[in-house]
Design a protein around this motif. Structure first.
Motif, PDB file in Angstrom:
ATOM      1  N   LEU A 225       0.820  -1.196   0.000  1.00  0.00           N
ATOM      2  CA  LEU A 225       0.000   0.000   0.000  1.00  0.00           C
ATOM      3  C   LEU A 225       0.862   1.257   0.000  1.00  0.00           C
ATOM      4  O   LEU A 225       1.818   1.362   0.779  1.00  0.00           O
ATOM      5  CB  LEU A 225      -0.921   0.004   1.228  1.00  0.00           C
TER       6      LEU A 225
ATOM      7  N   THR B 157     -12.141  -0.401   0.461  1.00  0.00           N
ATOM      8  CA  THR B 157     -11.047  -1.220  -0.079  1.00  0.00           C
ATOM      9  C   THR B 157     -10.312  -0.508  -1.210  1.00  0.00           C
ATOM     10  O   THR B 157      -9.068  -0.471  -1.213  1.00  0.00           O
ATOM     11  CB  THR B 157     -11.569  -2.588  -0.549  1.00  0.00           C
TER      12      THR B 157
ATOM     13  N   LYS C  87      -7.601   2.003  -0.159  1.00  0.00           N
ATOM     14  CA  LYS C  87      -6.349   1.536   0.425  1.00  0.00           C
ATOM     15  C   LYS C  87      -5.174   1.670  -0.539  1.00  0.00           C
ATOM     16  O   LYS C  87      -4.038   1.935  -0.120  1.00  0.00           O
ATOM     17  CB  LYS C  87      -6.491   0.086   0.885  1.00  0.00           C
ATOM     18  N   SER C  88      -5.428   1.487  -1.819  1.00  0.00           N
ATOM     19  CA  SER C  88      -4.345   1.563  -2.799  1.00  0.00           C
ATOM     20  C   SER C  88      -4.256   2.929  -3.466  1.00  0.00           C
ATOM     21  O   SER C  88      -3.492   3.121  -4.402  1.00  0.00           O
ATOM     22  CB  SER C  88      -4.526   0.484  -3.875  1.00  0.00           C
TER      23      SER C  88
END
Length: 414
Positions: free
Chosen positions: A20, A45, A48-49
């Protein structure tokens, strides 16, 4: 087995991204209105990246539920009300995954509070609300709030590749199908609550409607028919659990859409099939007495959630016809299959766009949302005009079905 392994690895990485990136100092801070089940996949979700997104706060009508949701999703702050999130100057953006009937009110409130808004699809309950929401004066102000209907599937690379294969001027028929197995819903779900703007057309059918509009590159002129099955037992009244609609588009093209929330036990992937008119193909190797013709059918399997699985089928029927007699001298068929989990795989004008094989459509959507908020170029976007047109098509189907459009919110506050 290699293919299965890559699929499992891709899906695992989509839901549990590794390596990440560190968050930037000017990362956008999101507040989530409602502890909805869709929020982890749709925003938490994917964030997160993304180095420029932080999920900062959540609020729900039930404080305990919000606290449990925050703990499960590592969200640092829980607020007592939606208003508290909107009034917080530390929150830049809000995500609205509330029941359909609440989208309008809280999107309007958020825009008026100066927040950038990502609102789940369908954006509102009907086109009347859409006209007001997407024409709010705040949205046209310099450096004003950004508002996006979260139509994640339209941001996936396979969509861009599929659309590039279509000749809009030659399309004669489009068919879009989607479903949820019977065990995936229950009668007490918000999908079947009319006051909350439920119904299969709203739940899954909105994907189909968008698919028809995108494939034809036009808006429907008329809903020719809309057959539905619906409940008639009080609170579930007027809520369709399946539908099949047929639309007439410009130049006589026909678009059909169908979905069910009470499908068979085994899930069937969504699909979109585009049939194009037979066209003449120049071929200098043929004698002047013969003409080569091509009829193409394109199918995008898995157009709703392409990250799990999708495939583009390009099926061509070739004919060589004698000009004098009109008889077919030769006939053959060819089929090609393509996939695009990244824009590099999509190729062409899309090849240099960012993305990883594990990026879900939601992650691609978030990329463009952040770009828009940051004042950068967006390679893909859904305009307010597009979202209004989408709701007009949904209203058109509901009117033809006899159930009528979903109810308009009583909210008129400032």
């Amino acid at each position: 087995m290699a293919s299965l392994g890559s699929m499992v690895g891709r899906i695992y990485q989509a839901f549990s991204p590794s390596q990440l990136p560190p968050k930037k100092s000017d990362a956008l801070k999101f507040g989530i209105l409602g502890a909805a089940n869709i929020a982890p996949m749709a925003l938490i979700t994917p964030s997160k990246s993304h180095p420029e997104v932080i999920i900062q706060a959540v609020s729900a009508r039930d404080r305990k539920k919000a606290e449990e949701f925050a703990k499960a999703n590592s969200i640092p702050e829980v607020r007592d009300s939606y208003e508290e999130i909107l009034n917080d100057p530390n929150i830049d953006c809000v995500f609205i995954p509330l029941p359909n009937a609440l989208h309008y009110e809280w999107a309007v409130r958020a825009v008026r509070a100066g927040k950038h808004v990502l609102v789940e699809k369908p954006s509102v309950s009907n086109s009347t609300e859409a006209e007001v929401l997407f024409n709010l004066p705040e949205l046209s102000q310099p450096n004003g709030p950004v508002l996006l209907e979260a139509f994640h599937s339209r941001f996936f690379p396979a969509w861009s590749l599929f659309r590039s294969l279509i000749d809009h001027n030659q399309v004669e028929h489009v068919n879009a199908f989607s479903m949820i197995p019977w065990w995936g819903t229950s009668k007490d779900d918000i999908h079947f609550n009319y006051p909350l703007s439920g119904g299969s057309i709203m739940a899954m059918g909105t994907y189909n409607m968008a698919a028809l509009r995108m494939a034809l590159g036009a808006e429907p002129e008329e809903c020719l028919s809309c057959d539905v099955h619906s409940y008639t037992d009080g609170i579930h009244d007027k809520c369709d659990y399946d539908f099949h609609a047929k639309f007439r588009f410009p130049n006589g093209a026909i678009g059909e859409a169908s979905t069910t929330l009470k499908g068979p036990t085994y899930w069937t992937p969504s699909y979109l099939t585009v049939t194009q008119k037979e066209v003449v193909v120049p071929d200098s190797t043929l004698p002047a007495s013969q003409t080569k013709l091509l009829k193409r059918k394109l199918t995008l399997h898995g157009f709703v959630h392409g990250i799990f699985w999708h495939r583009i089928d390009i099926h061509d029927e070739h004919h060589i016809r004698d000009n004098g007699s009109g008889k077919v001298v030769r006939r053959w068929e060819t089929t090609e299959n393509r996939k695009a989990y990244t824009f590099k795989e999509a190729g062409g004008e899309f090849a240099d766009l960012p993305g990883e094989p594990f990026w879900m459509s939601y992650r691609h959507q978030l990329e463009q949302f952040v770009n828009k908020v940051k004042g950068r170029e967006t390679q893909h976007w859904i305009s307010g005009e597009d979202s209004i047109a989408q709701m007009k098509m949904i209203d058109m189907a509901y009117e033809k079905s006899g159930l009528g459009p979903r109810p308009t919110s009583s909210f008129h506050g400032k």
